[in-house]
Design an enzyme around this catalytic site. Structure first.
Site, PDB file in Angstrom:
ATOM      1  N   SER A   1       0.828  -1.213   0.000  1.00 34.76           N
ATOM      2  CA  SER A   1       0.000   0.000   0.000  1.00 34.76           C
ATOM      3  C   SER A   1       0.862   1.262   0.000  1.00 34.76           C
ATOM      4  O   SER A   1       0.603   2.201  -0.770  1.00 34.76           O
ATOM      5  CB  SER A   1      -0.958  -0.001   1.190  1.00 34.76           C
TER       6      SER A   1
ATOM      7  N   HIS B   1      -1.902  -8.816   2.092  1.00 35.21           N
ATOM      8  CA  HIS B   1      -1.616  -7.528   2.744  1.00 35.21           C
ATOM      9  C   HIS B   1      -2.723  -7.249   3.763  1.00 35.21           C
ATOM     10  O   HIS B   1      -2.798  -7.897   4.791  1.00 35.21           O
ATOM     11  CB  HIS B   1      -1.503  -6.440   1.679  1.00 35.21           C
TER      12      HIS B   1
ATOM     13  N   HIS C   1       6.702 -12.727   8.801  1.00 27.90           N
ATOM     14  CA  HIS C   1       6.725 -11.369   8.249  1.00 27.90           C
ATOM     15  C   HIS C   1       7.901 -11.247   7.291  1.00 27.90           C
ATOM     16  O   HIS C   1       8.945 -11.882   7.485  1.00 27.90           O
ATOM     17  CB  HIS C   1       6.841 -10.334   9.373  1.00 27.90           C
TER      18      HIS C   1
ATOM     19  N   ARG D   1       3.339  -4.499  17.196  1.00 24.20           N
ATOM     20  CA  ARG D   1       1.926  -4.159  17.018  1.00 24.20           C
ATOM     21  C   ARG D   1       1.032  -5.284  17.566  1.00 24.20           C
ATOM     22  O   ARG D   1      -0.063  -5.030  18.063  1.00 24.20           O
ATOM     23  CB  ARG D   1       1.627  -3.900  15.539  1.00 24.20           C
TER      24      ARG D   1
ATOM     25  N   ASP E   1      -1.569  -8.967  12.294  1.00 23.55           N
ATOM     26  CA  ASP E   1      -2.859  -9.526  11.890  1.00 23.55           C
ATOM     27  C   ASP E   1      -3.335 -10.650  12.801  1.00 23.55           C
ATOM     28  O   ASP E   1      -4.505 -11.012  12.788  1.00 23.55           O
ATOM     29  CB  ASP E   1      -2.771 -10.056  10.451  1.00 23.55           C
TER      30      ASP E   1
END
Length: 464
Positions: free
Chosen positions: A272, A302, A348, A357, A403
């Site tokens: 993105s 993504h 990742h 995160r 995620d």
């Protein structure tokens, strides 16, 4: 500055107008607004970059291998991103600050514990931690810019509810290009040294309008069109978004502040961010550039990944129960891997340790929903998966990423519409990619045009 109060027999209207005036005065009376800070900072940074390039323009940084070229340019050092840098061990740093540091120093809402996204946007643009007053001024300015043009409202209200929310988002953002200040200025022949000013104005407008666009999509798709689209000038950006979505739980508002902050930026190489930079390098306006980035974010590799994690967890719960034993969990995971599938939410491209995160979302869950069955299942998976992936020996990073957790938190507070989760990601990602786009134009970065080679040409080059 004195505030003139309005009196009227129509008390509600007078109160509303007074509220708007109070927000505007707070904005005007701030030490300095964001644009003024940038106007002072950009010339200094332009000179610093100019001198650096003059001195080291021919210095080589890194080497490119054949595997890098075939492997999605993985690891190639070829982009400049001023707003954030991703460290394989530490995770993301926003202008040098880690996520825990941002949680500590960025301004918070009254009685709030999580950082306000407005503060992170200020940090990303300027490299400086803003004051509480500066953040309040930014909240007020975004509230002033939030109204949607009628043609966008009409378009959103006429989209079929079966159209994916990300497609609706990309369409609406593209249609907002009708009022692009950058596109108009470029058409009028503005000097390139002024490009950043109009990109900044478009970016501020777009960030302000995104919660209204996203809330309209949510209400139309899942609530039969019911819901408020009005902005309260006394609320911060996240609180207004939550209100328009139709939620009133203060904890959910706190979660959204955290969510919108930590998903905002992840240096310049992810799909993105890179797409917005690439399209913007052709001098497409911020609306068109951001819409392109959202089409990339919609991909399952993504932004759609958090939805896939939740689907996998629910499949796990259905097959072995919500409270499986450690052995039952191991058996299910090995079954997944032997079927040629991955455990979503783990691994990742850059990180080699647990994603910070993920960690901060886990800390939020431990504080607010420690007994939730789905959260407890995520915790069990967290203990079991990394050793299995390490034993498998094919995964460079066996640790969870962002995620692996976000969908569970959203489910807990009642947002069960998984197709919508990537829209939330998109609203957050605007902060990082648009801050970067302002600096792309401020530094005069050219159109992006890397050299590509055929396999035959590569083979010849290797032989030489």
């Amino acid at each position: 500055m004195a505030l003139v109060r309005i009196t009227s027999s129509k008390l509600p209207e007078a109160q509303k107008l007074n509220s708007v005036l109070a927000s505007y005065v707070r904005f005007l009376s701030a030490d300095s607004n964001l644009r003024q800070v940038l106007e002072a900072k950009i010339p200094k940074e332009q000179e610093r970059v100019k001198n650096f390039r003059k001195q080291h323009g021919n210095t080589k940084v890194g080497e490119t291998t054949i595997d890098m070229m075939y492997g999605g340019m993985r690891g190639i050092k070829g982009l400049v991103c001023e707003t954030s840098v991703l460290d394989a061990d530490e995770g993301i740093r926003f202008r040098g600050l880690s996520i825990p540091e941002c949680q500590k120093v960025l301004p918070k809402a009254p009685n709030g514990a999580e950082p306000l996204p407005e503060g992170l946007f200020w940090l990303l643009l300027t490299g400086e931690v803003p004051t509480q007053q500066q953040v309040q001024g930014l909240s007020a300015e975004w509230a002033e810019r939030a109204a949607l043009p009628q043609h966008v409202v009409t378009m959103l209200n006429n989209m079929p509810s079966t159209l994916h929310p990300m497609s609706q988002l990309a369409c609406a953002v593209t249609a907002l290009n009708h009022d692009s200040k950058f596109a108009k200025a470029y058409s009028d022949g503005v000097h390139k040294s002024k490009y950043w000013e109009y990109v900044y104005e478009d970016s501020m407008d777009l960030i302000a309008k995104l919660p209204v666009v996203a809330a309209t999509i949510y209400c139309n798709t899942y609530r039969g069109g019911k819901g408020s689209k009005s902005i309260d000038p006394n609320l911060d950006w996240s609180a207004n978004f939550v209100k328009m979505l139709g939620y009133d739980n203060p904890e959910f508002t706190e979660l959204m502040r955290l969510y919108l902050t930590i998903h905002s930026d992840h240096e310049g190489g992810n799909v993105s961010a890179h797409t917005v930079h690439l399209v913007g390098s052709a001098l497409s306006d911020p609306y068109l550039s951001f819409a392109a980035g959202m089409n990339g974010l919609a991909g399952p590799l993504h932004g759609l990944a958090n939805q896939e994690v939740l689907v996998w967890l629910m499949k796990l719960a259905q097959q072995v129960g919500k409270t499986p034993t450690e052995q039952e969990l191991k058996d299910f995971i090995w079954k997944t891997l032997k079927a040629g599938q991955v455990v979503p939410g783990y691994g990742h491209a850059v990180l080699r340790k647990t994603d910070p995160r993920y960690t901060c979302q886990r800390e939020f869950a431990l504080k607010h929903l420690p007994n939730d069955e789905l959260f407890q299942l995520v915790s069990k998976v967290y203990k079991v998966v990394p050793p299995i992936l390490t034993e498998l020996g094919k995964v460079q990073n066996p640790w969870p990423n962002v995620d692996a957790h976000s969908g569970v938190l959203l489910q807990y507070y009642g947002m069960k519409e998984m197709n919508y989760y990537t829209v939330l990601f998109g609203v957050s990602r605007a902060l990082g990619v648009l801050a970067s786009l302002v600096w792309d134009r401020a530094l005069g970065l050219p159109i992006e045009r890397p050299k590509s080679l055929s396999t035959d040409a590569l083979m010849k080059a290797v032989q030489k």
